[in-house]
Scaffold this active site. Structure first.
Site, PDB file in Angstrom:
ATOM      1  CG  ASP A  49      -2.187  -0.901   0.915  1.00 26.94           C
ATOM      2  OD1 ASP A  49      -2.267  -1.489  -0.183  1.00 26.94           O
ATOM      3  OD2 ASP A  49      -3.028  -1.048   1.811  1.00 26.94           O
ATOM      4  CG  HIS A  85      -5.603   0.462  -0.656  1.00 25.72           C
ATOM      5  ND1 HIS A  85      -6.571   1.434  -0.769  1.00 25.72           N
ATOM      6  CD2 HIS A  85      -5.933  -0.267   0.433  1.00 25.72           C
ATOM      7  CE1 HIS A  85      -7.438   1.314   0.217  1.00 25.72           C
ATOM      8  NE2 HIS A  85      -7.072   0.279   0.962  1.00 25.72           N
ATOM      9  CG  HIS A 189      -3.801   1.286   8.446  1.00 27.24           C
ATOM     10  ND1 HIS A 189      -4.559   2.247   7.821  1.00 27.24           N
ATOM     11  CD2 HIS A 189      -3.313   0.484   7.451  1.00 27.24           C
ATOM     12  CE1 HIS A 189      -4.532   2.049   6.507  1.00 27.24           C
ATOM     13  NE2 HIS A 189      -3.790   0.976   6.266  1.00 27.24           N
TER      14      HIS A 189
END
Length: 380
Positions: A49, A85, A189
């Site tokens: 990502d 992503h 995260h």
């Protein structure tokens, strides 16, 4: 030997549609590149990502180009995998990382699953969705065999693991080989470090606050990247914290003290160097949502970059408590009953997750749940 480990930079993300937030993500990335050059590691690992989108905006591409060239000039190579992503879930699709191969970016991929850096094995696989878990497990077994003759072994993955992401994981901890010294993870995260295999398993977390529910972990553990020292028997991990470009403020206001609480928060906002992002929950008592919203808007719109209010009047709280009991009005039971005809537990789970998020006013979380479901089951 030392290296920098980062992940989930999500460059190109325009949070809440705000151009200023896109710039914030770039600024943190630039600061990290400068800090890495200052630290002088032997190499860098990015665990997925890098971008927010598989087709990043021009500004995001230019920021990465500038950062990679700065690292190349400093003699610091970069090894990277694609996260969910970064890539379109389609066979043979290429992530935007390939644009930077000439600038020294070393891409770990199915066609090139590992690199060797001074007898250190650096191998891994890009993101793999949950319905391809068998393929992922087989790939990990092959990497274990490939790495067995090297003194130091690093496994790079962008996956949620059941131990740390129990409801949305793609990989079970039991299926990860135990022969590696360092597990360079991305996707979650929050910052996480744990003992595993012959060393350490680590998520450095996202480099910026991508969702409001990351705020608690940020306040506790910071955001940035890890510096990892591989010279000992067990890797030593140092958290390098970066300063965020602007404040996130999350506060709860008890409606009977509305005026006083607004004034208190206003004074905090005015003391900050940049306009913050403000997330407020007004609760307690019975009040007119529209009138309270107008009051908040009048005070905060010009002094905050973003105002995101939630409302929980006493009547709503009472209604939610009633619906939580075992009566026929329980919405979770109604959803399960109505979706029985699909004979698909994943659809039921999706509906329940969306109901929970939307009923709590968490539109951002609901959008992310929907996006993940679509990517996993339809975008391939």
């Amino acid at each position: 030997m030392k290296f920098a480990h980062l992940a989930d930079t999500h460059l190109g993300y325009r949070q809440y549609g705000l151009f200023e937030r896109e710039i914030d993500f770039y600024d943190v990335f630039n600061d990290i590149i400068s800090k890495i050059i200052e630290e002088r590691p032997d190499f860098v690992i990015h665990s997925g990502d890098l971008f927010e989108f598989s087709r990043p905006p021009t500004n995001a591409l230019l920021r990465v180009q500038k950062g990679l060239l700065a690292l190349k000039d400093a003699g610091i190579p970069v090894y990277a995998i694609a996260g969910n992503h970064d890539m379109i879930m389609r066979k043979n699709a290429l992530p935007p990382h390939v644009l930077f191969k000439e600038m020294g970016l070393k891409i770990i991929s199915p066609n090139n699953p590992f690199f060797i850096k001074e007898d250190v094995f650096i191998g891994g696989t890009p993101y793999v969705s949950k319905h391809q878990s068998t393929y992922l497990t087989e790939s990990l077994k092959k990497l274990e065999i490939m790495s067995k003759d090297y003194d130091k072994r690093i496994l790079v993955l962008h996956q949620g693991i059941d131990k740390y992401l129990p409801f949305e994981y793609e990989l079970e901890l039991a299926n990860i080989p135990e022969s590696f010294n360092y597990y360079a993870l991305g996707h979650i995260h929050a910052r996480i470090t744990d003992d595993y295999g012959q060393g350490k398993l680590a998520y450095p977390g996202s480099t910026e606050i991508w969702k409001i529910d990351e705020l608690g972990n940020y306040q506790k553990n910071g955001k940035g990247f890890y510096m990892v020292d591989m010279d000992g028997d067990v890797p030593e991990i140092e958290s390098i914290n970066m300063e965020m470009p602007r404040e996130f403020i999350r506060a709860e206001i008890n409606y009977p003290e509305l005026t006083a609480e607004i004034e208190k928060i206003k004074n905090i906002v005015l003391s900050l160097p940049k306009k913050p992002l403000l997330n407020l929950t007004v609760e307690g008592g019975n009040f007119n949502r529209s009138e309270v919203y107008d009051e908040l808007n009048k005070v905060f719109t010009d002094i905050c970059l973003s105002l995101r209010p939630n409302f929980k009047s006493q009547s709503l709280i009472d209604a939610q408590e009633i619906l939580k009991d075992g009566s026929a009005l329980n919405p979770h039971k109604l959803i399960i009953e109505q979706l029985k005809s699909f004979e698909n537990q994943k659809i039921t789970d999706l509906a329940l997750s969306l109901f929970n998020e939307m009923s709590s006013g968490n539109v951002e979380n609901a959008e992310e749940v929907s996006k993940k479901f679509y990517e996993e089951f339809y975008d391939n």
